[in-house]
Design an enzyme around this catalytic site. Sequence first.
Site, mmCIF file in Angstrom:
data_model
loop_
_atom_site.group_PDB
_atom_site.id
_atom_site.type_symbol
_atom_site.label_atom_id
_atom_site.label_comp_id
_atom_site.label_asym_id
_atom_site.label_seq_id
_atom_site.Cartn_x
_atom_site.Cartn_y
_atom_site.Cartn_z
ATOM 1 N N LYS A 130 0.866 -1.187 0.000
ATOM 2 C CA LYS A 130 0.000 0.000 0.000
ATOM 3 C C LYS A 130 0.897 1.230 0.000
ATOM 4 C CE LYS A 130 -4.436 1.059 0.261
ATOM 5 N NZ LYS A 130 -5.604 0.242 -0.123
ATOM 6 N N ASP A 170 -7.063 4.378 -4.428
ATOM 7 C CA ASP A 170 -7.687 4.228 -3.104
ATOM 8 C C ASP A 170 -8.297 5.597 -2.808
ATOM 9 O OD1 ASP A 170 -7.773 2.187 -0.711
ATOM 10 O OD2 ASP A 170 -7.331 4.093 0.235
HETATM 11 P P1 NDP Z 1 -12.941 7.844 -2.544
HETATM 12 O O1 NDP Z 1 -11.845 8.823 -2.400
HETATM 13 O O2 NDP Z 1 -13.556 7.638 -3.867
HETATM 14 O O3 NDP Z 1 -14.100 8.175 -1.499
HETATM 15 C C1 NDP Z 1 -13.840 8.225 -0.150
HETATM 16 C C2 NDP Z 1 -15.117 8.582 0.572
HETATM 17 O O4 NDP Z 1 -14.923 8.404 1.971
HETATM 18 C C3 NDP Z 1 -15.532 10.025 0.372
HETATM 19 O O5 NDP Z 1 -16.920 10.118 0.475
HETATM 20 C C4 NDP Z 1 -14.838 10.707 1.561
HETATM 21 O O6 NDP Z 1 -15.421 11.918 1.956
HETATM 22 C C5 NDP Z 1 -15.019 9.674 2.638
HETATM 23 N N1 NDP Z 1 -13.928 9.800 3.606
HETATM 24 C C6 NDP Z 1 -12.607 9.713 3.363
HETATM 25 N N2 NDP Z 1 -11.900 9.922 4.477
HETATM 26 C C7 NDP Z 1 -12.816 10.167 5.434
HETATM 27 C C8 NDP Z 1 -12.708 10.466 6.802
HETATM 28 N N3 NDP Z 1 -11.510 10.554 7.418
HETATM 29 N N4 NDP Z 1 -13.865 10.625 7.505
HETATM 30 C C9 NDP Z 1 -15.080 10.536 6.883
HETATM 31 N N5 NDP Z 1 -15.237 10.277 5.572
HETATM 32 C C10 NDP Z 1 -14.117 10.086 4.872
HETATM 33 O O7 NDP Z 1 -12.348 6.469 -1.980
HETATM 34 P P2 NDP Z 1 -12.854 4.978 -2.226
HETATM 35 O O8 NDP Z 1 -14.330 4.951 -2.376
HETATM 36 O O9 NDP Z 1 -12.007 4.390 -3.259
HETATM 37 O O10 NDP Z 1 -12.430 4.297 -0.834
HETATM 38 C C11 NDP Z 1 -13.326 4.182 0.272
HETATM 39 C C12 NDP Z 1 -12.851 3.042 1.164
HETATM 40 O O11 NDP Z 1 -12.833 1.817 0.421
HETATM 41 C C13 NDP Z 1 -11.447 3.176 1.735
HETATM 42 O O12 NDP Z 1 -11.409 2.578 3.007
HETATM 43 C C14 NDP Z 1 -10.596 2.359 0.777
HETATM 44 O O13 NDP Z 1 -9.402 1.910 1.369
HETATM 45 C C15 NDP Z 1 -11.547 1.208 0.505
HETATM 46 N N6 NDP Z 1 -11.300 0.427 -0.702
HETATM 47 C C16 NDP Z 1 -11.227 1.018 -1.929
HETATM 48 C C17 NDP Z 1 -11.033 0.245 -3.051
HETATM 49 C C18 NDP Z 1 -11.061 0.813 -4.431
HETATM 50 O O14 NDP Z 1 -11.006 0.037 -5.368
HETATM 51 N N7 NDP Z 1 -11.164 2.115 -4.616
HETATM 52 C C19 NDP Z 1 -10.823 -1.203 -2.949
HETATM 53 C C20 NDP Z 1 -11.000 -1.735 -1.620
HETATM 54 C C21 NDP Z 1 -11.202 -0.918 -0.553
HETATM 55 P P3 NDP Z 1 -14.667 13.300 1.637
HETATM 56 O O15 NDP Z 1 -14.865 13.514 0.172
HETATM 57 O O16 NDP Z 1 -15.333 14.309 2.488
HETATM 58 O O17 NDP Z 1 -13.243 13.078 2.001
HETATM 59 O O1 2IT Z 2 -7.850 -1.549 -0.686
HETATM 60 C C1 2IT Z 2 -7.819 -2.016 -1.836
HETATM 61 O O2 2IT Z 2 -7.987 -3.224 -2.051
HETATM 62 C C2 2IT Z 2 -7.616 -1.103 -2.942
HETATM 63 N N1 2IT Z 2 -7.543 0.101 -2.740
HETATM 64 C C3 2IT Z 2 -7.481 -1.621 -4.346
HETATM 65 C C4 2IT Z 2 -6.093 -2.149 -4.579
HETATM 66 C C5 2IT Z 2 -5.772 -2.556 -5.983
HETATM 67 O O3 2IT Z 2 -4.594 -2.859 -6.194
HETATM 68 O O4 2IT Z 2 -6.649 -2.559 -6.848
#
Ligand code: NDP
Ligand code: 2IT
Length: 451
Positions: A130, A170
Site C-alpha cells: 500500500k 484508493d
Molecule cells: P474515494 O476517495 O472515492 O471516497 C472516499 C469517501 O470516503 C468520500 O466520500 C470521503 O469523503 C469519505 N472519507 C474519506 N476519508 C474520510 C474520513 N476521514 N472521515 C469521513 N469520511 C471520509 O475512496 P474509495 O471509495 O475508493 O475508498 C473508500 C474506502 O474503500 C477506503 O477505506 C478504501 O481503502 C476502501 N477500498 C477502496 C477500493 C477501491 O477500489 N477504490 C478497494 C477496496 C477498498 P470526503 O470527500 O469528504 O473526504
Molecule cells: O484496498 C484495496 O484493495 C484497494 N484500494 C485496491 C487495490 C488494488 O490494487 O486494486
Amino acid sequence: MAVTDHVDLNTFVEGVKKRNPGQPEFVQAVTEVAEDIFDFIEDKEQYHEAQILRRIAEPDRVISFRVCWQDDKGNIRVQRAWRVQNNNAIGPYKGGIRFHPSVTESVLKFLAFEQTFKNALTGLPMGGGKGGSNFNPKGKSDGEVMRFCQSMMTELYRYIGADIDVPAGDIGVGAREIGYLFGQYKRISNEFTGVLTGKGLEYGGSLIRTEATGYGATYFLQNMLATKGQTLEGKTAVISGSGNVATHAAEKVTQLGGKVLTLSDSAGFIHDPDGLTQEKIDWVKELKTVRRGRISDYADHFTGASFHPGKTPWGVPCDVALPCATQNELLGVDAEMLIKNGCIAVSEGANMPTNLDGVHIFKKAKILFAPGKAANAGGVAVSGLEMSQNSARISWKEEELQRLLLDIMAGIHSRCQEYGTDSSGYCDYVKGANIAGFKKVADAMLAYGVV
Ligand code: NDP
Ligand code: 2IT
C-alpha cells in the site's frame, strides 16, 4: 525437531505495540488478525517455529520519501509519501495509493498488512502493499494534482514494476490521478507495462475495475444473505461514503431491489427516505468525480432528503449496512445501535471501518458480518485481472469480467465459510477470512525457508 518456545496472544500483541510506537491503526489490524490466528495455529507447530505471523506483521520494507511540488501561486509545497511493501510470498506486491491528509506510516502499514490477507483470499497471485501521501487533493486544481502526481512518481518509479509492485487507486486516487501517475512512469522509464491498475480503458485499463469494489461488496452481502434464505429485494440499506466504493455499492444494491437510504462524506450524511435511484446515484458520481462537490448538496437538490452535519449514518434504522468511507468510522456504540434497530447484515466496503469494539459486538450478536478484507476484495481482484490482460496484451469482454467477479466473490465467501463456521452452523466471517488468507501466505513462506 524440538518444540520451540512460543509466545501467547497477549505477549505477541504487547510486542507488536512495543515495536510500533505511535502506530495505533497498525496495532489494531494486527491484533484483530492475531486473535484468530493464535487459535488456528495452536496445534500447528510449524507456523510457530517459523514465526510466520511475526514475519507477516513486519513489512518487507517501508519506503519513505519527500515529494515537493509547486502550487498554482508558485509556493513550494512539501509532502510525505510512502510505499509499504508488506509481503510478496504469493505474488508481486499489490495495493492502492491513498492521498489524504490523515495518511501516516501507521495507516499505510495497516492497509498493506490487510491487503496481504485480502489478496490471498482472491485466489490470484498477488502479494500485499500500500502507498500514499498526506497530500490533500481537495480544492486543488487539475494542474496542481498533476504536478504532485508527477513529482511523486519521479521517486516511486524506482521501487515498482509490473512484476515487482503494482499500485492502484484508493481514497483520493481515482482515474485522474492514475492517468497522471502512469503518464509519468511511462515517460521516465520509457516502458509501457502494467505497472499500475485502474488505468483508463484507452491505455490498458480493464472493464468493470471502477465498479468492482462496490459491486463485489454487494455480491458478498448477497452471498451471506443467501445462507439465511434471504435476498436484497425490499431491504433497506445504510451506506457511508460517497466515493468510488459507496456509489457503486449503492448502484448494485439498488439494482438488486434494495432501498439505499444514506450516503455520507467527511462533513456528514444525507438521508433520503424515498431511497436512491440510478438517476440520483449518477448525480452523486458526477458531483464527486467531476464537480468535486460536497454530499450536503444532495439535500439541496433532491426534495425529501436531509443533511446531518458532523454525523455518521448508523442511527438510521436499516436491514443491512455497508460502511464504505474509511477506517474506524463505525464504533462500538454504532454497532449496538445498528443491532438494536434490527440490522441483520454488515458488509465492509472500506478497509477496517469497524473498530475492534464494533467487531466484537457484531460477532457476539452473531449477525452476518463481512470484514473488508473479504467483502471489498472485488476491486483488487479485478486489478489482478487487469494485470493478466496487460501481460497477455488482450482485453476481456465485459460479460466475461462480470462473471469472473461474481465467481471470485463466491469463492471468497466459501473460503470464509470453510474456516469460519462453528459446530452450531454460525459463520464468523472475520475468523474465516483471517485464517484462509493467512494459510495461503504462510504455506508459501514455509516453502521458502528462512528468508
Ligand atoms: P474515494 O476517495 O472515492 O471516497 C472516499 C469517501 O470516503 C468520500 O466520500 C470521503 O469523503 C469519505 N472519507 C474519506 N476519508 C474520510 C474520513 N476521514 N472521515 C469521513 N469520511 C471520509 O475512496 P474509495 O471509495 O475508493 O475508498 C473508500 C474506502 O474503500 C477506503 O477505506 C478504501 O481503502 C476502501 N477500498 C477502496 C477500493 C477501491 O477500489 N477504490 C478497494 C477496496 C477498498 P470526503 O470527500 O469528504 O473526504
Ligand atoms: O484496498 C484495496 O484493495 C484497494 N484500494 C485496491 C487495490 C488494488 O490494487 O486494486
